[in-house]
Design an enzyme around this catalytic site. Structure first.
Site, PDB file in Angstrom:
ATOM      1  N   SER A   1       0.843  -1.196   0.000  1.00 18.25           N
ATOM      2  CA  SER A   1       0.000   0.000   0.000  1.00 18.25           C
ATOM      3  C   SER A   1       0.883   1.252   0.000  1.00 18.25           C
ATOM      4  O   SER A   1       0.384   2.359   0.084  1.00 18.25           O
ATOM      5  CB  SER A   1      -0.905  -0.014   1.232  1.00 18.25           C
ATOM      6  OG  SER A   1      -0.084  -0.120   2.383  1.00 18.25           O
TER       7      SER A   1
ATOM      8  N   HIS B   1       5.264   4.817  -2.799  1.00 18.24           N
ATOM      9  CA  HIS B   1       6.683   5.067  -3.137  1.00 18.24           C
ATOM     10  C   HIS B   1       7.382   3.758  -3.499  1.00 18.24           C
ATOM     11  O   HIS B   1       8.139   3.688  -4.457  1.00 18.24           O
ATOM     12  CB  HIS B   1       7.417   5.705  -1.957  1.00 18.24           C
ATOM     13  CG  HIS B   1       6.812   6.994  -1.529  1.00 18.24           C
ATOM     14  ND1 HIS B   1       7.023   8.170  -2.194  1.00 18.24           N
ATOM     15  CD2 HIS B   1       5.985   7.292  -0.499  1.00 18.24           C
ATOM     16  CE1 HIS B   1       6.359   9.144  -1.598  1.00 18.24           C
ATOM     17  NE2 HIS B   1       5.724   8.634  -0.558  1.00 18.24           N
ATOM     18  N   LYS B   2       7.115   2.727  -2.681  1.00 19.43           N
ATOM     19  CA  LYS B   2       7.698   1.415  -2.974  1.00 19.43           C
ATOM     20  C   LYS B   2       7.231   0.927  -4.342  1.00 19.43           C
ATOM     21  O   LYS B   2       8.034   0.455  -5.150  1.00 19.43           O
ATOM     22  CB  LYS B   2       7.183   0.378  -1.958  1.00 19.43           C
ATOM     23  CG  LYS B   2       7.893   0.280  -0.667  1.00 19.43           C
ATOM     24  CD  LYS B   2       7.312  -0.939   0.036  1.00 19.43           C
ATOM     25  CE  LYS B   2       7.696  -1.042   1.454  1.00 19.43           C
ATOM     26  NZ  LYS B   2       7.047  -2.191   2.120  1.00 19.43           N
TER      27      LYS B   2
ATOM     28  N   ASP C   1       9.204  -6.089   2.303  1.00 14.83           N
ATOM     29  CA  ASP C   1       9.210  -5.618   3.687  1.00 14.83           C
ATOM     30  C   ASP C   1      10.595  -5.039   3.930  1.00 14.83           C
ATOM     31  O   ASP C   1      11.611  -5.686   3.647  1.00 14.83           O
ATOM     32  CB  ASP C   1       8.905  -6.729   4.688  1.00 14.83           C
ATOM     33  CG  ASP C   1       8.489  -6.121   6.019  1.00 14.83           C
ATOM     34  OD1 ASP C   1       7.386  -5.547   6.092  1.00 14.83           O
ATOM     35  OD2 ASP C   1       9.292  -6.169   6.979  1.00 14.83           O
ATOM     36  N   SER C   2      10.630  -3.819   4.433  1.00 15.30           N
ATOM     37  CA  SER C   2      11.908  -3.123   4.487  1.00 15.30           C
ATOM     38  C   SER C   2      11.987  -2.198   5.689  1.00 15.30           C
ATOM     39  O   SER C   2      10.986  -1.942   6.362  1.00 15.30           O
ATOM     40  CB  SER C   2      12.105  -2.339   3.189  1.00 15.30           C
ATOM     41  OG  SER C   2      10.934  -1.635   2.849  1.00 15.30           O
TER      42      SER C   2
ATOM     43  N   PHE D   1      11.604   8.774   0.009  1.00 15.56           N
ATOM     44  CA  PHE D   1      10.531   8.750   1.018  1.00 15.56           C
ATOM     45  C   PHE D   1      11.120   8.250   2.334  1.00 15.56           C
ATOM     46  O   PHE D   1      12.324   8.010   2.439  1.00 15.56           O
ATOM     47  CB  PHE D   1       9.361   7.869   0.547  1.00 15.56           C
ATOM     48  CG  PHE D   1       9.675   6.387   0.503  1.00 15.56           C
ATOM     49  CD1 PHE D   1      10.380   5.849  -0.561  1.00 15.56           C
ATOM     50  CD2 PHE D   1       9.281   5.531   1.528  1.00 15.56           C
ATOM     51  CE1 PHE D   1      10.684   4.489  -0.614  1.00 15.56           C
ATOM     52  CE2 PHE D   1       9.573   4.165   1.483  1.00 15.56           C
ATOM     53  CZ  PHE D   1      10.283   3.653   0.411  1.00 15.56           C
TER      54      PHE D   1
ATOM     55  N   LYS E   1      19.517   6.277  -6.385  1.00 21.35           N
ATOM     56  CA  LYS E   1      18.900   5.340  -5.431  1.00 21.35           C
ATOM     57  C   LYS E   1      18.513   4.042  -6.145  1.00 21.35           C
ATOM     58  O   LYS E   1      18.715   2.946  -5.623  1.00 21.35           O
ATOM     59  CB  LYS E   1      17.670   5.982  -4.764  1.00 21.35           C
ATOM     60  CG  LYS E   1      17.053   5.058  -3.729  1.00 21.35           C
ATOM     61  CD  LYS E   1      15.882   5.649  -2.989  1.00 21.35           C
ATOM     62  CE  LYS E   1      15.336   4.648  -1.992  1.00 21.35           C
ATOM     63  NZ  LYS E   1      14.066   5.027  -1.393  1.00 21.35           N
TER      64      LYS E   1
ATOM     65  N   ARG F   1      16.327  -2.147  -1.991  1.00 19.65           N
ATOM     66  CA  ARG F   1      15.193  -2.689  -2.758  1.00 19.65           C
ATOM     67  C   ARG F   1      15.678  -3.195  -4.118  1.00 19.65           C
ATOM     68  O   ARG F   1      15.320  -4.295  -4.542  1.00 19.65           O
ATOM     69  CB  ARG F   1      14.145  -1.574  -2.922  1.00 19.65           C
ATOM     70  CG  ARG F   1      12.857  -1.983  -3.607  1.00 19.65           C
ATOM     71  CD  ARG F   1      11.728  -1.021  -3.286  1.00 19.65           C
ATOM     72  NE  ARG F   1      11.431  -1.027  -1.864  1.00 19.65           N
ATOM     73  CZ  ARG F   1      11.765  -0.023  -1.037  1.00 19.65           C
ATOM     74  NH1 ARG F   1      12.323   1.074  -1.476  1.00 19.65           N
ATOM     75  NH2 ARG F   1      11.497  -0.134   0.254  1.00 19.65           N
TER      76      ARG F   1
HETATM   77  P1  ITT Z   1       3.478  -2.144   2.816  1.00 19.44           P
HETATM   78  O1  ITT Z   1       3.658  -3.045   4.015  1.00 19.44           O
HETATM   79  O2  ITT Z   1       2.062  -1.974   2.423  1.00 19.44           O
HETATM   80  O3  ITT Z   1       4.346  -2.548   1.657  1.00 19.44           O
HETATM   81  P2  ITT Z   1       4.803  -0.145   4.500  1.00 19.44           P
HETATM   82  O4  ITT Z   1       5.300   1.246   4.221  1.00 19.44           O
HETATM   83  O5  ITT Z   1       3.977  -0.363   5.748  1.00 19.44           O
HETATM   84  O6  ITT Z   1       3.992  -0.639   3.198  1.00 19.44           O
HETATM   85  P3  ITT Z   1       6.935  -1.782   5.601  1.00 19.44           P
HETATM   86  O7  ITT Z   1       6.129  -2.377   6.682  1.00 19.44           O
HETATM   87  O8  ITT Z   1       7.879  -2.662   4.824  1.00 19.44           O
HETATM   88  O9  ITT Z   1       6.029  -1.112   4.469  1.00 19.44           O
HETATM   89  O10 ITT Z   1       7.759  -0.564   6.208  1.00 19.44           O
HETATM   90  C1  ITT Z   1       8.746   0.049   5.467  1.00 19.44           C
HETATM   91  C2  ITT Z   1       9.193   1.343   6.160  1.00 19.44           C
HETATM   92  O11 ITT Z   1      10.625   1.376   6.206  1.00 19.44           O
HETATM   93  C3  ITT Z   1       8.773   2.548   5.314  1.00 19.44           C
HETATM   94  O12 ITT Z   1       7.504   3.015   5.702  1.00 19.44           O
HETATM   95  C4  ITT Z   1       9.898   3.517   5.600  1.00 19.44           C
HETATM   96  O13 ITT Z   1       9.669   4.165   6.816  1.00 19.44           O
HETATM   97  C5  ITT Z   1      11.116   2.601   5.743  1.00 19.44           C
HETATM   98  N1  ITT Z   1      11.769   2.373   4.446  1.00 19.44           N
HETATM   99  C6  ITT Z   1      11.830   1.204   3.749  1.00 19.44           C
HETATM  100  N2  ITT Z   1      12.453   1.379   2.571  1.00 19.44           N
HETATM  101  C7  ITT Z   1      12.775   2.674   2.513  1.00 19.44           C
HETATM  102  C8  ITT Z   1      13.416   3.458   1.539  1.00 19.44           C
HETATM  103  O14 ITT Z   1      13.789   2.964   0.378  1.00 19.44           O
HETATM  104  N3  ITT Z   1      13.586   4.751   1.800  1.00 19.44           N
HETATM  105  C9  ITT Z   1      13.193   5.279   2.974  1.00 19.44           C
HETATM  106  N4  ITT Z   1      12.560   4.617   3.948  1.00 19.44           N
HETATM  107  C10 ITT Z   1      12.349   3.306   3.715  1.00 19.44           C
END
Ligand code: ITT
Length: 206
Positions: free
Chosen positions: A12, A15-16, A76-77, A157, A180, A186
Site C-alpha cells: 500500500s 513510493h515502494k 518488507d523493508s 521517502f 537510489k 530494494r
Molecule cells: P506495505 O507493508 O504496504 O508494503 P509499509 O510502508 O507499511 O507498506 P513496511 O512495513 O515494509 O512497508 O515498512 C517500510 C518502512 O521502512 C517505510 O515506511 C519507511 O519508513 C522505511 N523504508 C523502507 N524502505 C525505505 C526506503 O527505500 N527509503 C526510505 N525509507 C524506507
C-alpha cells in the site's frame, strides 16, 4: 510476441510501488487495488523475510481463481541504526506513534540527539517475497551508510532525507532518484528476485 509475467505488487506504499515498477520494466506490473480490494494484513513476523512472506502469501491466497494468472511480489523493508541497537528495524514504518515519515524522522533525530550524536552508521534492508502457484520465495538486499540528525532534500521517502549512502556525501533526499535505483536495498533484492522470476517464466512456458 513473448508473453510477460503478470505481477501484483502487494503493497500500500505508493513510493515502494513506484520504485519496484521502475526496476521491473520487463514485466506487467499491477497495484493490488487494480486486481482485488485491498485488505488489512497483520505483519507479526519476527524478521523482514517473515513479514514479506506474510504479505505475499495473504494476497496470493486472496486471489483465488486468479492464482493461475498472476504472481504476487511483496517488499518488507526498514532501516537499522547502529547507535540505537539496530532500531527501528522491522518496526520502521511504525517507529513513531503517528507512523508518518515526518514523525518517524523526528523520532530518529531525537534518539540521536539524546545520545549526543549527530550521526551513526546505519543500513537499510529489503526482503522481497514472491508467491506463485509454483511456491513461495524470498530474497534480500542491503544498503549501508550513515544517518544524520538533520533532514536534507525531498527526494525518495521515509528516512531518505536522513540517510547518506556509503561512498556519497549527500542524503538520498538530495541525490537523484536514478542513484537510489542503482544502489538501493530494494534494487539489490529485486536483482536477486529476477532470477526467480526468470525460472517462473520458463516453468510457465513448459
Ligand atoms: P506495505 O507493508 O504496504 O508494503 P509499509 O510502508 O507499511 O507498506 P513496511 O512495513 O515494509 O512497508 O515498512 C517500510 C518502512 O521502512 C517505510 O515506511 C519507511 O519508513 C522505511 N523504508 C523502507 N524502505 C525505505 C526506503 O527505500 N527509503 C526510505 N525509507 C524506507
Amino acid at each position: 510476441m513473448k508473453k510477460k509475467l503478470k505481477i501484483i505488487v502487494a503493497s500500500s506504499n505508493t513510493h515502494k510501488i513506484k520504485e519496484i515498477k521502475k526496476f521491473l520494466v520487463n514485466y506487467e506490473i499491477y497495484a493490488l487495488n487494480e486486481i482485488i480490494t485491498p485488505f488489512e494484513i497483520i505483519e507479526n513476523g519476527k524478521s523482514f523475510k517473515e513479514n514479506a512472506l506474510i504479505k505475499s502469501k495473504a494476497v496470493f491466497n486472496a486471489l483465488k481463481e486468479k492464482q493461475n494468472e498472476f504472481i504476487v511480489l511483496s517488499d518488507d523493508s526498514g532501516i537499522s541504526v547502529a547507535a540505537l541497537d539496530n532500531a527501528p528495524g522491522i518496526f520502521s514504518a511504525r517507529y513513531s506513534k503517528e507512523g508518518t515519515d515526518k514523525a518517524n524522522n523526528e523520532k530518529l533525530i531525537k534518539a540521536l540527539n539524546e545520545k549526543n550524536l549527530n550521526q551513526s552508521k546505519a543500513f537499510y534492508t529489503a526482503a522481497i517475497a514472491i508467491s506463485s502457484k509454483y511456491g513461495h520465495f524470498s530474497t534480500h538486499g542491503y544498503m549501508h551508510g550513515v544517518v544524520i540528525n538533520t533532514p536534507k532534500g525531498n527526494n525518495g521517502f521515509g528516512y531518505d532525507p536522513l540517510f547518506i549512502p556509503k561512498g556519497f556525501d549527500k542524503t538520498l533526499g538530495e541525490l537523484d532518484e536514478q542513484v537510489k535505483l542503482k544502489i538501493s536495498h530494494r534494487s539489490q533484492a529485486l536483482i536477486h528476485s529476477t532470477y526467480i522470476l526468470r525460472i517462473l517464466e520458463k516453468t510457465e512456458k513448459q
